[in-house]
Write a protein that holds these residues in place. Structure first.
Motif, short mmCIF file in Angstrom:
data_model
loop_
_atom_site.label_atom_id
_atom_site.label_comp_id
_atom_site.label_asym_id
_atom_site.label_seq_id
_atom_site.Cartn_x
_atom_site.Cartn_y
_atom_site.Cartn_z
N SER A 34 -12.24 12.96 -22.94
CA SER A 34 -12.22 13.03 -24.43
C SER A 34 -13.79 13.71 -24.83
CB SER A 34 -12.44 11.64 -25.16
OG SER A 34 -12.71 11.76 -26.43
N PRO A 35 -13.86 14.59 -25.80
CA PRO A 35 -15.09 15.21 -26.44
C PRO A 35 -15.63 14.11 -27.19
CG PRO A 35 -13.08 15.78 -27.65
CD PRO A 35 -12.52 15.23 -26.54
N TRP A 36 -15.03 12.80 -27.34
CA TRP A 36 -15.85 11.76 -28.09
C TRP A 36 -16.24 10.69 -27.43
CZ3 TRP A 36 -11.28 14.03 -30.01
CH2 TRP A 36 -11.42 14.70 -31.01
N GLY A 37 -16.66 11.26 -26.01
CA GLY A 37 -17.14 10.44 -25.00
C GLY A 37 -16.39 9.46 -24.08
N PRO A 38 -16.87 8.94 -22.95
CA PRO A 38 -16.16 8.17 -21.90
C PRO A 38 -15.60 6.86 -22.33
CG PRO A 38 -18.43 7.90 -21.55
CD PRO A 38 -18.49 8.82 -22.76
N ASP A 39 -16.07 6.17 -23.48
CA ASP A 39 -15.29 4.94 -23.92
C ASP A 39 -14.00 5.18 -24.88
OD1 ASP A 39 -17.17 3.62 -22.38
OD2 ASP A 39 -18.65 3.62 -23.89
N ASP A 40 -13.92 6.48 -25.28
CA ASP A 40 -13.02 6.63 -26.22
C ASP A 40 -11.56 6.47 -26.17
OD1 ASP A 40 -11.80 7.78 -28.92
OD2 ASP A 40 -11.17 9.66 -27.63
N GLU A 41 -10.87 5.89 -26.73
CA GLU A 41 -9.58 5.37 -26.51
C GLU A 41 -8.44 5.98 -27.46
OE1 GLU A 41 -9.15 1.22 -25.28
OE2 GLU A 41 -11.31 0.87 -25.49
N ILE A 42 -8.94 6.56 -28.51
CA ILE A 42 -8.10 7.02 -29.73
C ILE A 42 -7.88 8.71 -29.65
CG2 ILE A 42 -8.36 5.08 -31.03
CD1 ILE A 42 -10.01 6.52 -32.97
N GLY A 43 -8.39 9.36 -28.85
CA GLY A 43 -8.43 10.72 -28.87
C GLY A 43 -8.53 11.34 -30.30
N ARG A 44 -7.37 12.32 -30.74
CA ARG A 44 -7.57 13.09 -31.71
C ARG A 44 -7.55 12.16 -33.08
NH1 ARG A 44 -5.54 19.22 -31.67
NH2 ARG A 44 -6.60 19.81 -29.73
#
Length: 329
Positions: A34-44
């Motif tokens: 994820s480009p939103w970081g290693p903890d991101d769980e919702i993707g786009r």
């Protein structure tokens, strides 16, 4: 190495506060980071912002509110080949039954006066109009953003990217009416919707896709929804070139009126559901299925405010939802 051996991955470039989507190619066997970081769980779904939601809601023009969900009923279509349970409904309490059994211990006279009905359901989470969570499909034991079944899957579902993490979705929705553009009520059996078919429909509809769109593809299959056998037989669906194109255009959610979004048989050797793994596991794009697009098609409503919330089923890989579409200016 040819493009057929690769899938495109997302490159997000911040340019003057906007996101530009370009295409590169990566090994299809690897999950996306994820480009939103290693903890991101919702993707786009991160593309939704307060500003984007306010913007689309400010464009609502009133008029019709379109219900994009299907009815649930005994014998309804569903995904059965893997042995998952069909939708089942039963009464747990009936007015006459409570008179006879008095489950609340209130007496016959009270039960004859106060009628009590109750019911229960059992079903696979991918039944009816639903959204796939990012843990639904992965590659080599991993799901989107590198979460690992060995570490992140428990006895009561996934501890990462479960259906409970899916936020309420408020965004511009776009109908791509491929069936209408092809001049048919229902696309032919196993018809594969590629980039050229999507571009043709968008051109006919005079619609341009934008980053953050909820893109809904109509095959026409919903006209057979009340006939389970006809609905499930050889559905048309999204192909890899179509999926890549939508990813490159910045689609946030991709859905369809069919089950299970993509066309069969698979066009990628070694992967029986390449569109699912491409969207969910590599790009963090939730998938919606069994979306009722018939009224939107009849009214030629191609863009709208899409508003939808799914059940917060902790750890689940999908959840039922009842989305609506409201025309915009």
């Amino acid at each position: 190495m040819t493009k057929s051996n690769f899938t495109s991955v997302l490159t997000l470039i911040a340019v003057m506060g906007t996101l530009t989507f370009t295409s590169v190619y990566a090994d299809q066997s690897k999950v996306g980071k994820s480009p939103w970081g290693p903890d991101d769980e919702i993707g786009r779904l991160n593309l939704m912002t307060e500003a984007s939601k306010a913007s689309i809601l400010s464009r609502i023009s009133g008029g019709d509110v379109y219900d994009l969900s299907v009815e649930y009923f005994m014998g309804m279509p569903g995904w059965f080949p893997a042995g998952d349970p069909r939708y089942t409904f039963w009464m747990t309490h009936t007015p006459q039954g409570t008179v006879n059994s008095d489950p609340m211990n209130v007496g016959k006279e009270m039960n004859e006066h106060v009628s009590y009905s109750g019911s229960a359901i059992s079903m696979y989470t991918h039944t009816g109009t639903h959204i796939d969570a990012l843990n639904h499909f992965g590659l080599d034991g991993k799901i989107y953003n590198g979460f690992d079944a060995d570490k992140d899957l428990g006895d009561r579902g996934w501890n990462k990217t479960g259906a409970e993490t899916i936020p309420p979705i408020v965004a511009r929705g776009v109908l791509i009416d491929v069936a209408a553009d092809q001049g048919v009520e229902v696309l032919p059996p196993n018809f594969r919707i590629g980039k050229k078919e999507i571009q043709s429909a968008l051109k006919s509809q005079k619609i341009t896709l934008e980053p953050g769109d909820v893109v809904l593809i109509r095959t026409g299959k919903m006209v057979n929804y009340k006939n389970t056998e006809a609905y499930l037989e050889a559905p048309a669906g999204l192909g890899m070139t179509g999926a890549r194109y939508l990813v490159e255009q910045g689609a946030m959610v991709i859905g369809g009126d069919n089950l299970s979004l993509e066309a069969f048989p698979s066009e990628i050797e070694g992967n029986y559901l390449p569109v699912h793994t491409y969207l969910l596991a590599q790009h963090g794009i939730p998938i919606m299925e069994l979306v009722n697009l018939e009224k939107l098609s009849q009214d030629k409503t191609y863009q709208f405010a899409f508003i939808g919330g799914s059940l917060k089923l902790r750890g689940a890989d999908a959840a039922p939802m009842r989305p609506i579409a409201i025309p915009i200016k």
